[in-house]
Design an enzyme around this catalytic site. Sequence first.
Site: not given
Lengths: 727, 727
Positions: B315, B389, B417
């Site tokens: 990322e 993730d 998240e």
Amino acid sequence: MLHSLARRRIKNTLFLLLGFALPFFSQAEDGYKLWLRYAPLEESAMTLSWTNSIGELELFGASETLQAAKTEMELGISGLLGNSDFKGQSPIWLGPLDQLPPADTRALRDEIQSLNDEGYLIYRSDAIEGDPWIVTGKTDIGVLYGTFAFLRMVQSGELNPDLNQTIAIVSEPKIQHRLLNHWDNLTRTVERVQSGQSIWEWFQLPDYVSPRYRDYARANASVGINGTVLTNVNSNALVLTTEYLYKTAAIANELRPYGIKVYLTARFSAPIEIGGLKTADPLNAEVAKWWKKKIDEIYSIIPDFGGFLVKANSEGQPGPQDYDRSHADGANLLADALAPHSGIVMWRAFVYSHKNTVDRAKQAYTEFVPMDGSFRDNVIIQTKNGPIDFMPREPFHPMFGAMPKTPLALELQITQEYLGGAVHLAYLAPLFEEVLDSDTFTNGQGSTVAKIIEGEFSDVQHTVIAGVANIGTDRNWTGHPLLQSNWYAFGRLAWEPQLSSETIATEWIQQTFNAEPEIVDTLIPMLMESREAVVNYSMPLGLHHIMARGHHYGPGPWVDEGRADWTSLYYHRADEQGLGFDRTSTGSNALEQYSPTIRNQWSDVEKIPEELLLWFHHVPWNFEMKSGNILWDELGLHYQMGVDAVRSWKEEWESLSDKIDPERHHHVAVLLKRQEREAIEYKDACLTYFQTFANLPWPSKVEPAEHDLEFYKAIKRHHVPGDPSEQ
Amino acid sequence: MLHSLARRRIKNTLFLLLGFALPFFSQAEDGYKLWLRYAPLEESAMTLSWTNSIGELELFGASETLQAAKTEMELGISGLLGNSDFKGQSPIWLGPLDQLPPADTRALRDEIQSLNDEGYLIYRSDAIEGDPWIVTGKTDIGVLYGTFAFLRMVQSGELNPDLNQTIAIVSEPKIQHRLLNHWDNLTRTVERVQSGQSIWEWFQLPDYVSPRYRDYARANASVGINGTVLTNVNSNALVLTTEYLYKTAAIANELRPYGIKVYLTARFSAPIEIGGLKTADPLNAEVAKWWKKKIDEIYSIIPDFGGFLVKANSEGQPGPQDYDRSHADGANLLADALAPHSGIVMWRAFVYSHKNTVDRAKQAYTEFVPMDGSFRDNVIIQTKNGPIDFMPREPFHPMFGAMPKTPLALELQITQEYLGGAVHLAYLAPLFEEVLDSDTFTNGQGSTVAKIIEGEFSDVQHTVIAGVANIGTDRNWTGHPLLQSNWYAFGRLAWEPQLSSETIATEWIQQTFNAEPEIVDTLIPMLMESREAVVNYSMPLGLHHIMARGHHYGPGPWVDEGRADWTSLYYHRADEQGLGFDRTSTGSNALEQYSPTIRNQWSDVEKIPEELLLWFHHVPWNFEMKSGNILWDELGLHYQMGVDAVRSWKEEWESLSDKIDPERHHHVAVLLKRQEREAIEYKDACLTYFQTFANLPWPSKVEPAEHDLEFYKAIKRHHVPGDPSEQ
């Protein structure tokens, strides 16, 4: 056998050391309670008298505001007297005059008659049966203000519980709108504030309403603040969308019982950004229609919405000049739509352009004064205290007194953008007082800034004072425990601009710590000299805008990049001849904007107060100052005085170590140590820099610099809180 | 006369309504104390026995850690028994075994012998004179862990104060390094956390050290967490500068007595950014020298520094592949420099590239497994629980069990998240437990993830478990009062991976609220089903990565812009035929990365657990599920079940209104209401979207959508906390 081994043990009676345990999860003295701690009064004859005096609490009338007054009185009295079961002789009566028993109010009516709607009366007389303590006013909010005043006066000793004579204390605010301005972004970053995030939890609103909002309201009401602008002047139109208006309404609901109205910043380009229009031209009919509809919507959601604060055509903000219209066109557009709802527009005079080669200090006056008379009645021009930007010291802004047909609001900065953020102690009441007491001579002697903003010389419908808040989510609200005093002082001065800084400091200390003489006597000099110390170690003798770029924290006299009027060189004008900005007729002639009396005095290098010398004059390095020193040496001595002051506070504060709770004492001690270190840095950075121009020996009475100039220039501070370039 | 007017008055005895006043500045139940409230035990025979039992506290040995144990015991006992003046018969002995009186320890030695250095023993026997309560271990930190365990067991009723038989309770952690990972930036924003700013006040450090750090340390030590990575994996080299190392040291000093080591994230390009080198190539000698020098410096400032966590070549983060070197080259570079100081490197396996057209779920395995055996002994490969993730549900990561020569760390996400941030209740212990108990079959049946990370099947020198923290500056630390449970549960499972979610929930409730059966019995089902409810209303049946883009809050199954592997379409693959990602041999064949047992079971659409169905299979809309429903209807029912669960909690929670303090009760009630609303939104957004592919009627047992698809697609959330694009 076991006990024979005692010598190997560290043996303690259980809980003997519990004092050591208290800092864990300790909440009592973390500063959250501000000046509303209501800690038990010291044992004394007077305290005993209070305990014997206070009886039943009787509330007359019913409203959320009166309930708040009652709850506060209960909380306060029970805290102060360390007891929640009082059976004294005298009841406390709480209620507006027209709710009190009619027979009893005859004696009060005269006292209260001339008060305005927010005023209060604290009254006690043996002429009323039962000798009640009466806290009243014409309105419910007056009663709440009176309640806070009553509790304050119990702590200051100003009220005597022994009934010797009739007590009749009245007070009323001199300025109608007493506002905090939050520079809080919707992202919850806060511009120029170093005490955490914005307390406004937009993502949680309107569902969850933090209990903190009510404590915020109480703190504000306790000092008479009656309005708050929730959002940054560098604004985001999003807050005007329906979704955010409901969030705002949830805050307004919490603040309303405490007499606090909510205001928002209006982004001038909102009709484009959230309205779908192609223009925000204030003379465009669609634009006017959009604002009218938007404002009607706001009032349908928040019926007592206060109005807008607008920063337009300044530092990149959109405004009417984008369409070749005037500030008056822009302000009146909003004012017309707000008027039916009794809303107001506070239009900021803080405008200056880097395309304009005129002295920045002159630009606001030049732009606004000719518009005097062209604003609607509900437009207030909000003017910073000085012509630059919240420097440690500025002369008063020349617009004060120069626009007799227009209400001018005074904007003060409670947060210390240029005075050491939330790290350096600078009690700002002396700064605020200096501004309020400044005589503009615009209506003859005594035309002080205070009287001008109170509307004494003009027939204005609104009077406003605003303070840029220093509040964040830090547990103690303001980061530095002692900087709570600036929030307090702003509110007290907004209510009563003639109060002295020292009186305010005394009150604040009594409530925030306690009334022990050792504490008061030690803290008063520290607080009272602190702002001048910051002036001295950073920008003495009229120096200004020589701080680090961007975050504005620490020295940066060498800053010379970027737009000219954001450099330091623009302001200090140091050269081999001397130092300072010539704003007399031989220079930018900014002095022409002041009244002749001021102009004549200040244009004379011998008559101008030395504290403003370099603001208005370019002065030779060897100019002889009143002390007999040359400028260069005097400059050095001022820097040294600033450092010396901070150093002395460290010792003074240390002497209170057994008087003040360990948590707050330690926190302040650590901050003072850092302040001393950074004061030395400011001194050494500025003096080594200016020495390169002065070419004179280091002043003999000034401590030598610890490093050379290059060292100071190389210091780079990272992620300084409140820096908008990081937000 | 006065009293005849009573009817006009609202008359109240002073302080009668003081309860109403308490929310002001109330601090008792604002959640700050977490599960360390030590609220008085209910009156009962057992509580009385405790009061009669507990006597003198005797500390054997001297260290900051032992002092911390003593202080905690005092705080805990005095709180639980509501008394700070105990004179019971049995002393409490606190101290490591080798400090206890030797004659007494014979009986204990056997118990303690097999424990590791962090283990503790709680012991009581009438064979020891005075019947002391003994809390001991081999080391000081064992004593501290035992102290917290003792206090927990008093609250759970697990310890009996009546001496019927010898008590000998031992416990030791199964994993060496039990770490929180903070995704905290130096600016104090926190990635993916919605509970305020970073608690690390970098601008104030090292001068001012917040008292909060110690409470943080206490909370962590109470559940056995012994390390913390202070900074975000998306890292900033600045933290490795000398200035910031001293700030870090100030934090480390506060955490040290509680057995907590500090770690930092190392930015791979630091040699360039702060070292002045032209390269960060791990095989460059200058680079190796720079890291060695830097790491030596770190240890000179923080002698017990834990080591580094590194996100490299993922990322956008820099890494060894920038120089065509391998992850092993990068990790070993740091490991070699850390080894002399016994430091470790946790190198994250979370790598995937948008240039790589291989299924993202396969990339970490593909990249790392071939490197097995090429890492230094002090390198641990940190692997997220699943291959994508932190989705509400994922299959276990196929790397677990696939790298027998390399220690693998399990990285769990405590912050939510993808599970509703700090707004939605999702008790995550069942998720963590599901991962830990997952059988990889890589060493035969029973090769669970827990055993793999415990090092049971390999000869590794380090074992690590990490949880991405959900902690911020919000007063209650985690935003949602009930989400404190996830911090607690992570710690407890890190210590003892075999603990059941329900046991942990029970303990947490007892300590955070109290042990009343009504509270425990009501909250247990709510907590236990909450994670599954979130799965159901957001991503049921193996769906994943269909959330809104950027902030990841709320639904976004339609997201189709930007890099492919950040869209939702990449993952759900909805078309007219069906739904789901074919990861069998006819598709991406991600299943080949699992052991044959798993592969065989999961590749069969009839045998795979339905909760993972759409993760591995593209399934026709009319596929018959085990319930007899077709996929489309079953999908709808899952969404509905999720909504129904949240709705039922609202009522359950309401039933506790007189059992739980008003502040926390109100807060949770408001959040549950919002969760219900947003669960409905998730259901309706996803089902209206998927219906456009399924072309089937709305499932009959599912509440109709409130709006059409376009409505949901148009929802734009602003300034969602934790969104890195805003930071």
